[in-house]
Design a protein around this motif. Sequence first.
Motif, PDB file in Angstrom:
ATOM      1  N   SER A 322       0.863  -1.174   0.000  1.00 20.34           N
ATOM      2  CA  SER A 322       0.000   0.000   0.000  1.00 20.34           C
ATOM      3  C   SER A 322       0.893   1.214   0.000  1.00 20.34           C
ATOM      4  O   SER A 322       1.795   1.306   0.818  1.00 20.34           O
ATOM      5  CB  SER A 322      -0.874   0.022   1.248  1.00 20.34           C
ATOM      6  OG  SER A 322      -1.881  -0.910   1.128  1.00 20.34           O
ATOM      7  N   LEU A 324       1.686   5.558  -1.358  1.00 21.58           N
ATOM      8  CA  LEU A 324       1.379   6.825  -2.005  1.00 21.58           C
ATOM      9  C   LEU A 324       2.394   6.955  -3.123  1.00 21.58           C
ATOM     10  O   LEU A 324       3.577   6.697  -2.907  1.00 21.58           O
ATOM     11  CB  LEU A 324       1.558   7.951  -0.985  1.00 21.58           C
ATOM     12  CG  LEU A 324       1.684   9.373  -1.509  1.00 21.58           C
ATOM     13  CD1 LEU A 324       0.342   9.871  -1.997  1.00 21.58           C
ATOM     14  CD2 LEU A 324       2.195  10.289  -0.413  1.00 21.58           C
ATOM     15  N   THR A 438      -7.886   9.215  -4.347  1.00 20.58           N
ATOM     16  CA  THR A 438      -8.146   7.874  -3.822  1.00 20.58           C
ATOM     17  C   THR A 438      -9.418   7.368  -4.477  1.00 20.58           C
ATOM     18  O   THR A 438     -10.091   8.120  -5.165  1.00 20.58           O
ATOM     19  CB  THR A 438      -8.389   7.888  -2.302  1.00 20.58           C
ATOM     20  OG1 THR A 438      -9.420   8.826  -2.027  1.00 20.58           O
ATOM     21  CG2 THR A 438      -7.150   8.253  -1.545  1.00 20.58           C
ATOM     22  N   ASN A 439      -9.725   6.110  -4.247  1.00 18.80           N
ATOM     23  CA  ASN A 439     -10.991   5.630  -4.776  1.00 18.80           C
ATOM     24  C   ASN A 439     -12.039   5.585  -3.673  1.00 18.80           C
ATOM     25  O   ASN A 439     -11.715   5.351  -2.506  1.00 18.80           O
ATOM     26  CB  ASN A 439     -10.836   4.264  -5.447  1.00 18.80           C
ATOM     27  CG  ASN A 439     -10.357   3.214  -4.504  1.00 18.80           C
ATOM     28  OD1 ASN A 439      -9.395   3.421  -3.784  1.00 18.80           O
ATOM     29  ND2 ASN A 439     -11.029   2.089  -4.484  1.00 18.80           N
ATOM     30  N   ARG A 445      -8.462   3.535   2.761  1.00 20.45           N
ATOM     31  CA  ARG A 445      -7.607   4.378   1.945  1.00 20.45           C
ATOM     32  C   ARG A 445      -7.998   5.851   2.080  1.00 20.45           C
ATOM     33  O   ARG A 445      -7.143   6.724   2.121  1.00 20.45           O
ATOM     34  CB  ARG A 445      -7.697   3.930   0.489  1.00 20.45           C
ATOM     35  CG  ARG A 445      -6.349   3.856  -0.153  1.00 20.45           C
ATOM     36  CD  ARG A 445      -6.429   3.184  -1.486  1.00 20.45           C
ATOM     37  NE  ARG A 445      -6.573   1.750  -1.387  1.00 20.45           N
ATOM     38  CZ  ARG A 445      -6.978   0.987  -2.393  1.00 20.45           C
ATOM     39  NH1 ARG A 445      -7.316   1.526  -3.536  1.00 20.45           N
ATOM     40  NH2 ARG A 445      -7.049  -0.316  -2.235  1.00 20.45           N
ATOM     41  N   ALA A 446      -9.303   6.103   2.157  1.00 22.89           N
ATOM     42  CA  ALA A 446      -9.749   7.494   2.318  1.00 22.89           C
ATOM     43  C   ALA A 446      -9.224   8.055   3.631  1.00 22.89           C
ATOM     44  O   ALA A 446      -8.816   9.215   3.716  1.00 22.89           O
ATOM     45  CB  ALA A 446     -11.273   7.556   2.273  1.00 22.89           C
ATOM     46  N   ALA A 449      -5.570   8.778   3.377  1.00 22.00           N
ATOM     47  CA  ALA A 449      -5.389  10.035   2.639  1.00 22.00           C
ATOM     48  C   ALA A 449      -5.596  11.231   3.564  1.00 22.00           C
ATOM     49  O   ALA A 449      -4.831  12.199   3.528  1.00 22.00           O
ATOM     50  CB  ALA A 449      -6.367  10.090   1.462  1.00 22.00           C
ATOM     51  N   SER A 467     -11.677  12.097  -4.629  1.00 19.65           N
ATOM     52  CA  SER A 467     -11.961  10.667  -4.700  1.00 19.65           C
ATOM     53  C   SER A 467     -12.766  10.376  -5.950  1.00 19.65           C
ATOM     54  O   SER A 467     -13.575  11.178  -6.380  1.00 19.65           O
ATOM     55  CB  SER A 467     -12.709  10.199  -3.450  1.00 19.65           C
ATOM     56  OG  SER A 467     -13.920  10.891  -3.322  1.00 19.65           O
ATOM     57  N   CYS A 486      -1.424   9.588  -5.908  1.00 15.73           N
ATOM     58  CA  CYS A 486      -2.555   8.723  -5.623  1.00 15.73           C
ATOM     59  C   CYS A 486      -2.168   7.662  -4.600  1.00 15.73           C
ATOM     60  O   CYS A 486      -0.990   7.415  -4.344  1.00 15.73           O
ATOM     61  CB  CYS A 486      -3.109   8.087  -6.893  1.00 15.73           C
ATOM     62  SG  CYS A 486      -2.353   6.550  -7.316  1.00 15.73           S
ATOM     63  N   LEU A 487      -3.181   7.103  -3.981  1.00 13.84           N
ATOM     64  CA  LEU A 487      -2.987   6.008  -3.028  1.00 13.84           C
ATOM     65  C   LEU A 487      -3.441   4.741  -3.712  1.00 13.84           C
ATOM     66  O   LEU A 487      -4.508   4.693  -4.289  1.00 13.84           O
ATOM     67  CB  LEU A 487      -3.827   6.235  -1.782  1.00 13.84           C
ATOM     68  CG  LEU A 487      -3.238   7.128  -0.711  1.00 13.84           C
ATOM     69  CD1 LEU A 487      -4.260   7.338   0.372  1.00 13.84           C
ATOM     70  CD2 LEU A 487      -1.991   6.511  -0.122  1.00 13.84           C
TER      71      LEU A 487
END
Lengths: 612, 388
Positions: A322, A324, A438-439, A445-446, A449, A467, A486-487
Motif C-alpha cells: 500500500s 502513495l 483515492t478511490n 484508503r480514504a 489520505a 476521490s 494517488c494512493l
Amino acid sequence: MRKAGSTRATAVAAAALIALAAALVAAGLACWPHGPAGQRPRLGHAIAPEQYTPQIGRRGGRLVLPSLGRPKSFNPITSGEMSTIDFTQFMYLGLTAMDPWTFAAQPSLATDWASDAAGLVWTVKLRPGVRWSDGQPLRADDVLFTFDTIYDSRTISSARDSLLGPAKERWKLEKLDDLTLRFTLPARNAAFPELLNQPIIPRHRFGTIVAAGKFNEAMGTNSRGEDLPVTGPFMLAGYDGTRVIFKRNPQFYKTDAAGNRLPYLDELLWLIVPEVNTQMLKFRQGELDATTVMGKDYPLFVRPQKRADFTLYMLGPNWGESFLDFNQNTGVNPRTHRPYVQPHKLAWFRDARFRRAVSHAMDRRFMADGILNGLAYPQYGPMTLHGEALMANVDVPRYEYDLDKARALLKEMGLEDRDGDGCLEDGQGHRVEFTLTTNVESEVRAKVAACIRQDLEKLGIRVNLRSMTFNALITSLDSTYDWEACLMTILGTPEPHWGADVWKSAGRAHEWFPNQVQPSTAWEAELDEIFDRGITEMDPVRRREIYARWQEIVAEQQPLIYTVIPEAMVALRGRFGNVFPSRRTFPEPPNAIFHNIEEIYVLGGESGQTRE
Amino acid sequence: MTQIPQNVVEPPAEEPGALARGVPGRPLSPLSIAWRNLRKHRLAMVALVVLIIMYLAMLCDGFVAPYPYNAWDRQQAYHPAWNLHVVDAEGRFHLRPFVYVSHYEFDPYRNRIWREDTSRAYPLKLLVRGQTGTMLFGLLKTGVHLYGVQAPARLYLLGADWQGRDILSRIIFGGRVSLTIGIVGTAIAMIIGMIVGGISGYVGGAGDTVLQRICELIMLIPGFYTLMILYNTLPASLTSMQVYFGVVVILAFISWASLARVIRGMVLSVKSSDFVMAARAGGSSPWRVVTRHVLPSTFSYAIVAASLQIPAYILGEAGLSVIGMGVQEPAPTWGNMLQQAKSVTEMTFHPWLLWPGVAIFLTVMAFNFLGDGLRDALDPRTVGLKKE
C-alpha cells in the motif's frame, strides 16, 4: 398541492429513518461499554509447517464462503480478475502449485521437473492416474493444448506476457510420451517451475472451440458443470447470480492417509455479498462460515457474544503493497500538447528528497492505531514485512516519522515558507500543493489520505483530496495520466519476477511513469537490469542478492512511499477440522486457511448446521 | 366550528388585505394576519424557535463551537461523549463543571480504554480564548469561544471522531452546508420554477406544451441516479465550496420541474380572473401582467412549497455524502459526518458518531412543522375560519 404533499411524505419517511438511527444511538449507548454477555471467540494464528498434521476426516457437509465480486466467467485462461480466479483456483490445477509455507513450486499435476545444465531444456513428468471429472485421463496433450491456447493471439490472456518474457519468444513444448513433456526455453528462466502453475484445461472438451477461435466466450457464467471437466477438488454445480455452488469432484486424485478419496466436503457455496460490512453481518447471523475481518472491526469480533462458535485467525501482515506515489511522467499529452504534470510540480515529484520528506512526514503509527485499531504494520520497502520469503530484504533504508528531517530535506530542495503564510513555496514562488486521489470504495484508503493530508499540512504542504471510483482512477493511472498523487494497493508476491511489470520502466504497471521507451533515471535503468538479470540467474543465493539490491533502490528512491499493511484476519466457524493456516495470505487472506481445502472437513455431530 | 361572520366571507380571496376589515382599527396586512395565525400553531412556533437557534449557531459557528472544525488531536481519537464532571476524584462536588485530560490505551481486545489524569482539573469557562476559527461563512475570525476549557484539556460534549475532532463543533460548522443548501437550492428551483411555470401557464399553446414536456422529461428520471450522474460530471479539481454549489445546482435542477408544473396550474386558474383581465385590458405588457399580477397570487403556495422542499435538499445532500459523493472532508457536512458511522462497528463502539443524524432529524422535522403551520397560516380559505 398534491406534489407538495408527496414531497413532505418522503421527507417525513426519511426523517423517520433518521429517527430510527437516533434510536440506535440510544441503544448503542445503553449497551456500551458492557457489551452482551457470552463467550469470547478463540484466537488462532498461522502455524509452522511441522505442525501441519492432517487427520482423517469425514465425508459430507459444506462450507459457505463470501465473495465480494461475481465471477465474470469460469475461464481460468482469459480471466485476470480476482473475482473469477477466486473460484477457478478450486477447479483447475496447474502443473505446479505454490507451497503454502515456503512459497516455492510444489508438485501438483506434475510430479517432477528437471532442467539440463544450461537451464534451457526442462523435462516435466505428469502425475499418473489423474482423471478429469468426466472420467477422461489427463494427458500430455492437454498441457500442449493449454499452452497453445495461451500463446494463441486470439485468446485474451493475462499470462501470455509473463510466459513470453522480455524476448517475446514462445516456449517450445514437445510431448515425449503421454505423461512426459519437454519444454525448450529461449532464455534461462529461474521462475520456470513457478510459472508452470498455469491452470491446465481439457483438450477433449475445448479443442474444437479453440480451433474455431471462440475460446474467449467459452466457459461463461451460464456454463453447466458437466461442460467444464476439472482436475481440481471441486467442480461447478450452479451459479444463479447471487450464489456460486461447487460440488465435490469424485475423480480428484488426492487421497488421505487411510486411502479415502478427497475432498471431504460435499459442497462449497459462495454467497455474493458485495460489501464488507454486510459480509460481517451475515457471518454473525450464521449465514456464512468464514469472513475476512478488518482491524477496525476486530473489537466487534472478539467481544463476548452469544454465538462465539468461531475462531479468529490472525495471520500476520497481508501480502500487499500500500503506497502513495507521485506522477513522475515527463510526457506531453498528445491531444492538448500540455505536459501531463505541471513542470514545477514534476520537478518536486521527480526529486527523491521530496519523496523522502513525504515519507518522513507520514505518521504510520497513527495510521495503524487510528484507522485499524493498531492491527497494521508500517511498511518501508516492497518486502520489509515478509522476511520469511526467500527473496526478502528487510535491511533497507527506512525514512521513518521525523518532521525535522523532512523539513531539512525540503529546505535543501529550496522549498521554504518565503512569504510567512504557513505554506511552502519553491524558488519561483509556486505554492507547494498537490492533489491526492483515492478511490471512493475503500474506506481505509480514504482515511489514510486524510492522515497524509494532515501530516503534510504540518510541513506546510497543501494536499487537496479527491476521490473517484476505482475504475476511473485506474483509467487515470493507465491511460490519461492526469493525476498528481494517488494512493494504491498492489498485490505483493513472494517471487519478485511476478512484479516485473511494476518495476521495469517499460512496464504497463510501472505506476509512477509507465511505458517508458528509455528509463528516465539511472536507478530505473538499474531496476530494469536487475529484473532482466534476476530471471536468468538460476542460483537462489545469487538471485537473492540481485533482488536485495532492487528492494534497496526502491526503499531509497521512494517511487512508492509505503504506508501501512493491515493484519490479515479471517474468522472461521469452529466446526471445521484440518484447519492449518499458513502465512500465505495472498492474493487474499482466506487462501491462507483454505490452501488444503480438500482436507477440510466438518467435525462430528453438527454437519449442515449452517443456514442458507 | 364557529359561525362564519358575514362580512369576512364577502371580499374575494385574491385580496387578502380586505379580510380583516371586521377588526376595529387599521386593516392588517396579509403578512401580519399570517403571522398571527402562525403564532397560534404551537408546533410551528417551536419549530421556528429551533430553526432560529440553529441558524444563529451556524452563523456564529466559530464563536459558538469550542473548536474549529478541523482541530484534530490524534491522541484523542474516538474520545467518548460527555467528559464534563461535577464531582472530582476525591468525591468533592464542584459547582463549576470541569474536565480532566484523558488518554487511551488498547486493551488486549483492541478496545480503547480511557484513563483520566485526575491530578489537574480544567474548569469549564465562558468566553475563553482558544484556537482561531472563522464565523459568518468565514468572513470573520474569532479566537474567542462561547465556552471551552483550557488546553491541553479538551471538551468533548458529543464525543470525538477518529481524528479526535469534536463532533459538536463539526455539527455546528456542518450547518454551513447542511442548513444553507436547502435555502439556496430552493431559491434557485423557485426562480426557475416560477419563471417557467408562469410563462407556460400564461402563454399557453405550443410554448406551454414544449415547456411541460421538458418538465416531464426531467421528472421522469429517477432523482437519485440523476444526482449521482450529475455529480460525476463535476470537474475533479473543484474546491469544497465549488462542490457545494455544484451539489446545490444539481439538487435544484432535479426539483424545479415539479414546482413549475404546480405554478403553471395556479397561473392557469388565475389567468382568467377579473383583475388579470383588467390588467390586460389596461394595456400592460404580458411580462408585467405575469410578474405583477399573476405570480404574486402564487406566492403563498410558493412559500409553503419552499419550506417543505428544504428538507428534501438536506436529505439529498446527506444521501450523496453518505455514498462518498458531495462535499469532501475535512469540510464537515452532516451527511459526510454520518458517513463515518456507517458500519456496525462504529455504531456499536462509537455510537456518538450518529449525532449528526440527530441534527438532520431535528432540522427536517422543524422545517416540516413550520411548513405545515405556514400552509395553514397562509391559506386564504382557512384565514377566515380561524377565530378572531
